[in-house]
Design a protein around this motif. Structure first.
Motif, mmCIF file in Angstrom:
data_model
loop_
_atom_site.group_PDB
_atom_site.id
_atom_site.type_symbol
_atom_site.label_atom_id
_atom_site.label_comp_id
_atom_site.label_asym_id
_atom_site.label_seq_id
_atom_site.Cartn_x
_atom_site.Cartn_y
_atom_site.Cartn_z
ATOM 1 N N PRO A 1 40.163 35.413 28.922
ATOM 2 C CA PRO A 1 39.017 34.657 29.446
ATOM 3 C C PRO A 1 39.132 34.455 30.955
ATOM 4 C CG PRO A 1 40.052 33.510 27.596
ATOM 5 C CD PRO A 1 40.939 34.636 27.962
ATOM 6 N N ASP A 2 38.036 34.612 31.645
ATOM 7 C CA ASP A 2 37.992 34.392 33.099
ATOM 8 C C ASP A 2 38.946 35.291 33.881
ATOM 9 O OD1 ASP A 2 35.943 32.508 33.070
ATOM 10 O OD2 ASP A 2 37.321 30.874 32.617
ATOM 11 N N HIS A 3 39.217 36.462 33.337
ATOM 12 C CA HIS A 3 39.999 37.467 34.063
ATOM 13 C C HIS A 3 39.113 38.685 34.318
ATOM 14 C CE1 HIS A 3 43.477 35.091 32.935
ATOM 15 N NE2 HIS A 3 44.261 35.882 33.637
ATOM 16 N N ALA A 4 39.200 39.204 35.528
ATOM 17 C CA ALA A 4 38.473 40.426 35.864
ATOM 18 C C ALA A 4 39.459 41.526 36.199
ATOM 19 C CB ALA A 4 37.558 40.178 37.052
ATOM 20 N N CYS A 5 39.070 42.775 35.914
ATOM 21 C CA CYS A 5 39.864 43.938 36.329
ATOM 22 C C CYS A 5 39.037 44.729 37.328
ATOM 23 C CB CYS A 5 40.206 44.791 35.115
ATOM 24 S SG CYS A 5 41.132 46.278 35.550
ATOM 25 N N LEU A 6 39.618 44.958 38.479
ATOM 26 C CA LEU A 6 38.938 45.732 39.520
ATOM 27 C C LEU A 6 39.681 47.047 39.720
ATOM 28 C CD1 LEU A 6 36.960 46.078 41.950
ATOM 29 C CD2 LEU A 6 38.651 44.833 43.327
ATOM 30 N N ILE A 7 38.980 48.153 39.489
ATOM 31 C CA ILE A 7 39.536 49.491 39.740
ATOM 32 C C ILE A 7 38.931 50.006 41.040
ATOM 33 C CG2 ILE A 7 39.622 51.883 38.919
ATOM 34 C CD1 ILE A 7 41.215 50.103 37.145
ATOM 35 N N VAL A 8 39.779 50.477 41.926
ATOM 36 C CA VAL A 8 39.321 51.044 43.199
ATOM 37 C C VAL A 8 39.990 52.400 43.370
ATOM 38 C CG1 VAL A 8 39.352 50.773 45.722
ATOM 39 C CG2 VAL A 8 39.040 48.762 44.255
ATOM 40 N N ARG B 1 39.805 33.927 37.692
ATOM 41 C CA ARG B 1 38.832 33.193 38.494
ATOM 42 C C ARG B 1 38.082 32.262 37.537
ATOM 43 N NH1 ARG B 1 34.153 30.761 40.111
ATOM 44 N NH2 ARG B 1 33.637 31.208 42.294
ATOM 45 N N PRO B 2 38.294 30.958 37.670
ATOM 46 C CA PRO B 2 37.590 30.030 36.777
ATOM 47 C C PRO B 2 36.092 30.294 36.821
ATOM 48 C CG PRO B 2 39.167 28.852 38.160
ATOM 49 C CD PRO B 2 39.102 30.253 38.683
ATOM 50 N N ASP B 3 35.456 30.196 35.669
ATOM 51 C CA ASP B 3 34.006 30.432 35.593
ATOM 52 C C ASP B 3 33.641 31.814 36.131
ATOM 53 O OD1 ASP B 3 31.495 29.780 34.821
ATOM 54 O OD2 ASP B 3 31.085 28.406 36.483
ATOM 55 N N LEU B 4 34.384 32.812 35.650
ATOM 56 C CA LEU B 4 34.235 34.174 36.191
ATOM 57 C C LEU B 4 32.815 34.711 36.060
ATOM 58 C CD1 LEU B 4 35.513 36.855 37.273
ATOM 59 C CD2 LEU B 4 35.833 37.483 34.878
ATOM 60 N N ALA B 5 32.211 34.520 34.882
ATOM 61 C CA ALA B 5 30.904 35.138 34.611
ATOM 62 C C ALA B 5 29.898 34.770 35.692
ATOM 63 C CB ALA B 5 30.401 34.715 33.227
ATOM 64 N N ALA B 6 29.904 33.487 36.110
ATOM 65 C CA ALA B 6 28.954 33.035 37.126
ATOM 66 C C ALA B 6 29.241 33.668 38.481
ATOM 67 C CB ALA B 6 29.018 31.509 37.244
ATOM 68 N N ALA B 7 30.512 34.017 38.714
ATOM 69 C CA ALA B 7 30.898 34.513 40.034
ATOM 70 C C ALA B 7 30.717 36.020 40.187
ATOM 71 C CB ALA B 7 32.352 34.139 40.307
ATOM 72 N N ILE B 8 30.524 36.720 39.061
ATOM 73 C CA ILE B 8 30.512 38.194 39.132
ATOM 74 C C ILE B 8 29.430 38.755 40.065
ATOM 75 C CG2 ILE B 8 29.888 40.210 37.711
ATOM 76 C CD1 ILE B 8 32.059 39.444 35.795
ATOM 77 N N PRO B 9 28.196 38.247 40.015
ATOM 78 C CA PRO B 9 27.197 38.837 40.924
ATOM 79 C C PRO B 9 27.612 38.773 42.389
ATOM 80 C CG PRO B 9 26.122 37.467 39.279
ATOM 81 C CD PRO B 9 27.590 37.254 39.105
ATOM 82 N N GLU B 10 28.120 37.627 42.816
ATOM 83 C CA GLU B 10 28.540 37.518 44.222
ATOM 84 C C GLU B 10 29.741 38.427 44.521
ATOM 85 O OE1 GLU B 10 29.141 33.616 45.825
ATOM 86 O OE2 GLU B 10 27.373 32.830 44.778
ATOM 87 N N LEU B 11 30.655 38.514 43.562
ATOM 88 C CA LEU B 11 31.804 39.416 43.728
ATOM 89 C C LEU B 11 31.332 40.854 43.923
ATOM 90 C CD1 LEU B 11 34.343 38.031 41.113
ATOM 91 C CD2 LEU B 11 34.997 38.823 43.386
ATOM 92 N N GLU B 12 30.372 41.250 43.082
ATOM 93 C CA GLU B 12 29.888 42.633 43.166
ATOM 94 C C GLU B 12 29.164 42.897 44.479
ATOM 95 O OE1 GLU B 12 29.609 44.040 38.559
ATOM 96 O OE2 GLU B 12 27.787 43.164 39.414
ATOM 97 N N ASP B 13 28.401 41.933 44.927
ATOM 98 C CA ASP B 13 27.749 42.087 46.238
ATOM 99 C C ASP B 13 28.788 42.290 47.334
ATOM 100 O OD1 ASP B 13 25.286 41.835 45.159
ATOM 101 O OD2 ASP B 13 24.878 39.803 45.926
ATOM 102 N N ASP B 14 29.788 41.453 47.314
ATOM 103 C CA ASP B 14 30.817 41.510 48.348
ATOM 104 C C ASP B 14 31.601 42.823 48.275
ATOM 105 O OD1 ASP B 14 32.425 40.778 50.429
ATOM 106 O OD2 ASP B 14 33.142 38.916 49.553
ATOM 107 N N LEU B 15 31.905 43.244 47.039
ATOM 108 C CA LEU B 15 32.610 44.515 46.881
ATOM 109 C C LEU B 15 31.790 45.669 47.451
ATOM 110 C CD1 LEU B 15 34.093 43.977 43.320
ATOM 111 C CD2 LEU B 15 35.420 44.643 45.326
ATOM 112 N N ALA B 16 30.507 45.665 47.170
ATOM 113 C CA ALA B 16 29.630 46.738 47.678
ATOM 114 C C ALA B 16 29.645 46.750 49.201
ATOM 115 C CB ALA B 16 28.207 46.543 47.155
#
Lengths: 293, 293, 293, 293
Positions: free
Chosen positions: A10-17, A63-78
Motif C-alpha cells: 500500500p502507498d508504494h510506487a515503482c518507477l522504471i526509468v 508516499r502516504p496517500d499515494l493514489a492522490a499524488a500520482i497525477p502530480e508525480l506523473e506531471d513532474d516526471l514528464a
C-alpha cells in the motif's frame, strides 16, 4: 480465496526509468521523489557502459496517500525526464495486482504451481482466467476459483480461428499472459493484436535444444544437465529475451521420461520466478536482453 | 614431488565389461572373481534396455598379490566372456597410474589446476609432459617438476607440421591426453595416429554455443547461466561424448570478460572431475554417449 | 485416479542385502538369482570398509511370473544368506505400490506436492489417507480422491490421546508415514507402536538450526544459503538418519518470511526425492546413516 | 608481475553510507555527487525496515581528476551527512588496490588460489606478504613474487609470542588479512591490536559443525551436502558475520578424506568471492550480519 500477497504494498510506487545514460539522472530522479514526499525503500541502477551507453533504473518509494499524488508525480516526471534527458519511464502503484491470464495444455505442473502460489499469496497478481486447448484441467482450475475456458487448437498450420477466440477472451482483461507449457506457437499477428507481454517456459537450457522435444534431444546428445528457460515471447520461436534459467543434474541412467519428470521440477521453479519478477516490475526488456533487478 | 594418490590402490583391479545384455553376466563375472580369490569392493552395473539392450559394468576387486594373478585372470576372462557372451572387457591394475599429457595454450587456469591437483595426490596419474603452443607457462610447469615442450601452432589451416611434432613427443609415452584450453582443432588424422583418448574442456554448456568465442555468444544471447563441458574429442568439433558439465549463475551486469572469469572456475572444476573419472576407469564410451559410474 | 507409475515394474523384484562384508557375497547372490531364472537389471553395491566392514547391496531383477517364484526365492535366500554369511535381506515385488500415509498441518506445500506427484504417477505408492491436526486442507485432499481425517493436537506436552487416535487410523493400513510439515513431535512410544518407517522434512540444513523456527534462526545468524533436510524420524528430535538435503541462495535483503517462501520450494523438492527413493527401496538405514542407491 | 586488475577503476570513487534510515538520503547523496561533477555508474541501496530502520548504500561514481577532488568531496560529505542525518560514511578511491596479507598453514589450496587469482588480475589488491606457521609453501609463494615469512606457532594455549611477531610484520603494512586455512585461533587482543578486518574460511556450512574437524563431523552425521563459509573474524570462534557460503553434494560412499578433497574446491571458491567483494568495498558489516551489494 487467495491469501493477500506480501508483494502488494500500500502507498508504494515503482518507477522504471531507462534510456541514454547521462550524468545527473540519479540526482534528478531522487530529488523529484523527495520533493513529492516519497521515501525511497529500494533503488537499483545499471549502466551497460559507464562512458555513455544505456541507463536502467528501478526505484520503489513509499508516499502516504499515494493514489492522490500520482497525477502530480506523473506531471513532474514528464517535465523532468522528458526535458534535458532522453529517457522513458513508467510509474506503477505497487498495491495494484497485475491481471495474469494463463494459457495451458495437457501438462499441468506449471499451471497448478502458479494457481497454488497465487492462492498462497506468493504472486502479486489476479488470475482472471485460464484458457486451455484441452479440458483435462478444467475442474482443478475451477477448484481454485478461477474461470476456465476451453479453446481447442485446430489442426494444421492456420491457427487464426483459435487465436481469434483467445483474443476475444483476453482483450482488455489482462496485463500479461503466461504460457504454462501451452505447446502452441503463437503468430506474430496474435502477439501484435494482444499488445501485452507474453511469458513462456521452454523445457531446455536455451539456446540448446530449440524447438520440439527438447528432452528427447537432450537424451540423444547425452548431456549431464538439463534445464529450463523462461523468456518473453516474440515472433521468433524460442529466441525472445530470457528472464530466468536453471539446470539440474542427470545421468546416463535417466530415460527421456525421467528427464521430463525432473525437468518439470525445474520448469515450474523457473517460470514462477520469472512471473514473480515480471509482476513486481523487476524486469526491463532491452532489445533481446533483460535487466532483472 | 607429488603426494601419493589415495586413488592408487595396491592389489586392486578394475574390470570393465560391456556388450549385448544377456541373463547371467553378473553371476558369471562375480563367480570368476570369486574363484580367483578376489573380493569385490565396488560393483556398478547399467543396462540401457532391460528387455535386451546393452550392458555396462564396472567392478573393482581386491586380490592379494594381484600382479601375479593377472595372467590367469585374463585367460579366464577371455574364456568366460568371449564364449557364450558377446562382450568386450578390459582389466586394469588400480595401483598403476595412467600417463597423462597436457596440451595447453596461453590460458593457464585449467593447466595449473591439474598440476596442483596432481601434486596434492588428487589424480591417480603421472604427467610425463606438457606441450604448449606458447612459452608463457614454461616456468610454472617446470616448477612442478614436469617437462615442458613448446610446439608453435603454424598459422593457416594446415596443422600437419605441428601435429607431427606433437605426435613424436606423445607417441608411446602417454595413456591419454588432456586439452587444457588448447584452442586448436586437432585433425582426424592426428587423433587416429595418436590412438589414445583425448579429453577436451569446452567453455560452454554444449550443445549451446558450439565453436569459437562462446562467452561472447552467451553475452549476446543474454543467458542467465553459463557453463562448461568436458568431452572426448572426435573429429566432429564439440560433438564428442560428454563426460561432465556444470553451470554457474550470471546476470545482465556481467560483461563478457566477467563471464570468462567466472566460467574459468567452472571449466577447471568440470575438467578436473572428467580427468579423475577417466583416470579411475569410471567412464565407458558408447557411441556418442558416456556411462559414468 | 492417479496415472500408473512407471516406477511400478511388473515381474521385477528388489533384493536388499546388508551385513558383515565377506568375500563371495556378490557371486553367491547373483548365482542365486540366475538359478531362479532372474535377469539382473540394476546392481548397486557398497562396502564401507573393504578390509572387513559392512556390506550393502541393492539388486533389481526381472523374472517372468515373479509372484509364483517368490516363495522358492525366499527359501533359497534364507538358506544361502543365512548360512555361511552374516547378512540380513528383504525381497520386495516392484509391481506392488507401498501404502503411504501423510500427516499434515496447516502448511500445505509439501502435502499438495506429494498429492500432485502421486496423481501424475511419479510415486510408486498408494495414499490410503491424510491425517491432519487442522481441517484447512480437507477439501483439497478429497479432490484427489484421498480420504482425509482430522485429529486435533491437544495442547500441552501429553500427546497420547491424539497419538492414540492416529495409531488406530494407521495400524496395519500403511507401509510408511510421511510428516509433510506436521510440526508435532511424535513420542518414542508412538513410533514404537506404529512399527513402520516415518519420514520427516525439516526446514533447515541439519545439523544447523535444530528445533523450532529455523528460518527465524537463519535470519538471525545471517546465513547466505538456507536448506531443507529429509530424514527418518527417531525419538531424538531432528537427529534421525538423513536421506536427502538441499540448499538455496538467499541475501541480506530477504526477510524471514521470504526465507520461508523460498525454503518451501526446497522442502517439497527434498521431501519428494526422499519419498521416491524410499518407495523404490533405494534407501538402507545403517545406524544413524543412510546408504542411498 | 600480476596482470592489471579490471576491478581497479581510474577516477572512480566508492562511497559507503550507513546509519539510521530517514527520507531524503538518496536525494542528498546523489545531489552531492552531481554538484561535484561525479557520474554515478552503480548505485545499491538497502533499508532493513522501510518504516524506520537502518539504511545501507554503496554508490560508485566516475569523476575526472578524482584525486584532486577528494578533499572537497570529503568536506561536503561531512557537512551533508553529518548534519541533518545520523549516518556514517567512507569514501575510497577505486584505483587504489587494498593491501592484503595472507596467513597460511600447511594446506595450500586456498593460498595458491588467491596468489594465482591475483597474478591473473582478478583481485584488486596487492599482496605485501604471506605469513605461515610452516615452511612448506615458501618456494611456491616466492615464485609468485610475494615475500614469505615463517612464524612458527608455539605449542600450548598461549599464542602471544607468535602473535607478537605476526603483528610486527603486519602493522601498518596491510589493509586487511585473510586466513587461508590458517588453523590457529587468534586472540581478541591480537585482533584488537591489528585493527584491520580479518577474513576467515571455515570448512563447513556454518552454523553446522563449528570448531575443529568439520569434515569428520559431517561424515559422522551422515550429511548429503558439505559446505564452506567465509566470515569476518571476531573473538567468538566461527561466530563472525558471514560474507559468503556454498555447498556441494556428497554421498554415503565418500570417505572423510574425499569430503575434504571436494570441500577444498568449495573453500577456495567461497573465499575468493568473499575476498573480491571485500576488496571492492561491496560488504558492509552490521552487527553480526553483512550486507553484500
Amino acid at each position: 480465496m487467495a491469501a493477500p500477497s506480501p508483494h502488494l504494498l500500500p502507498d508504494h510506487a515503482c518507477l522504471i526509468v531507462h534510456g541514454t545514460d547521462r550524468p545527473g539522472i540519479v540526482a534528478a530522479v531522487s530529488a523529484l521523489i523527495t520533493r513529492h514526499e516519497g521515501n525511497i525503500v529500494a533503488f537499483d541502477q545499471y549502466s551497460d557502459d559507464p562512458t555513455g551507453g544505456d541507463y536502467f533504473q528501478r526505484v520503489v518509494f513509499h508516499r502516504p496517500d499515494l493514489a492522490a499524488a500520482i497525477p502530480e508525480l506523473e506531471d513532474d516526471l514528464a517535465r523532468t525526464l522528458g526535458g534535458g534527458f532522453d529517457l522513458q519511464w513508467s510509474l506503477t502503484d505497487q498495491s495494484t495486482p497485475k491481471r495474469m491470464a494463463i494459457l495451458a495444455s495437457k501438462q499441468d505442473h506449471c499451471l497448478l504451481d502458479l494457481l497454488w502460489r497465487h492462492r498462497r499469496g506468493e504472486l502479486p497478481v489476479t488470475i482472471p482466467m485460464v484458457v486451455s486447448n484441452h479440458t483435462t484441467a478444467a475442474e482443478d482450475v475451477r477448484t481454485f476459483g478461477v474461470p476456465f475456458f476451453h479453446v481447442p487448437s485446430v489442426p494444421g498450420p492456420d491457427k487464426s480461428e483459435s487465436e481469434e477466440k483467445i483474443l476475444e477472451l483476453l482483450a482488455d482483461n489482462v496485463d500479461f499472459v503466461v504460457l504454462a507449457r501451452y505447446m502452441q506457437i503463437l503468430s506474430a499477428d496474435f502477439l501484435d493484436k494482444l499488445g501485452v507481454p507474453v511469458i513462456n517456459i521452454h523445457h531446455s537450457f536455451l539456446p540448446a535444444f530449440i524447438g520440439a522435444e527438447p528432452y528427447k534431444k537432450a537424451k540423444e546428445r547425452g548431456v549431464k544437465l538439463i534445464g529450463a528457460t523462461s523468456h518473453y515471447v516474440t515472433s521468433d520461436l524460442d529466441e525472445g529475451p530470457i528472464i530466468e534459467q536453471d539446470t539440474v543434474r542427470v545421468t546416463h541412467a535417466d530415460s527421456s521420461l525421467e528427464l521430463a519428470r525432473r525437468g518439470a521440477d525445474v520448469e515450474r521453479q523457473v517460470l514462477s520466478r520469472a512471473v514473480l519478477w515480471h509482476a513486481q516490475d523487476r524486469v526491463i526488456r532491452h532489445g533481446n536482453h533483460t535487466i532483472v533487478f
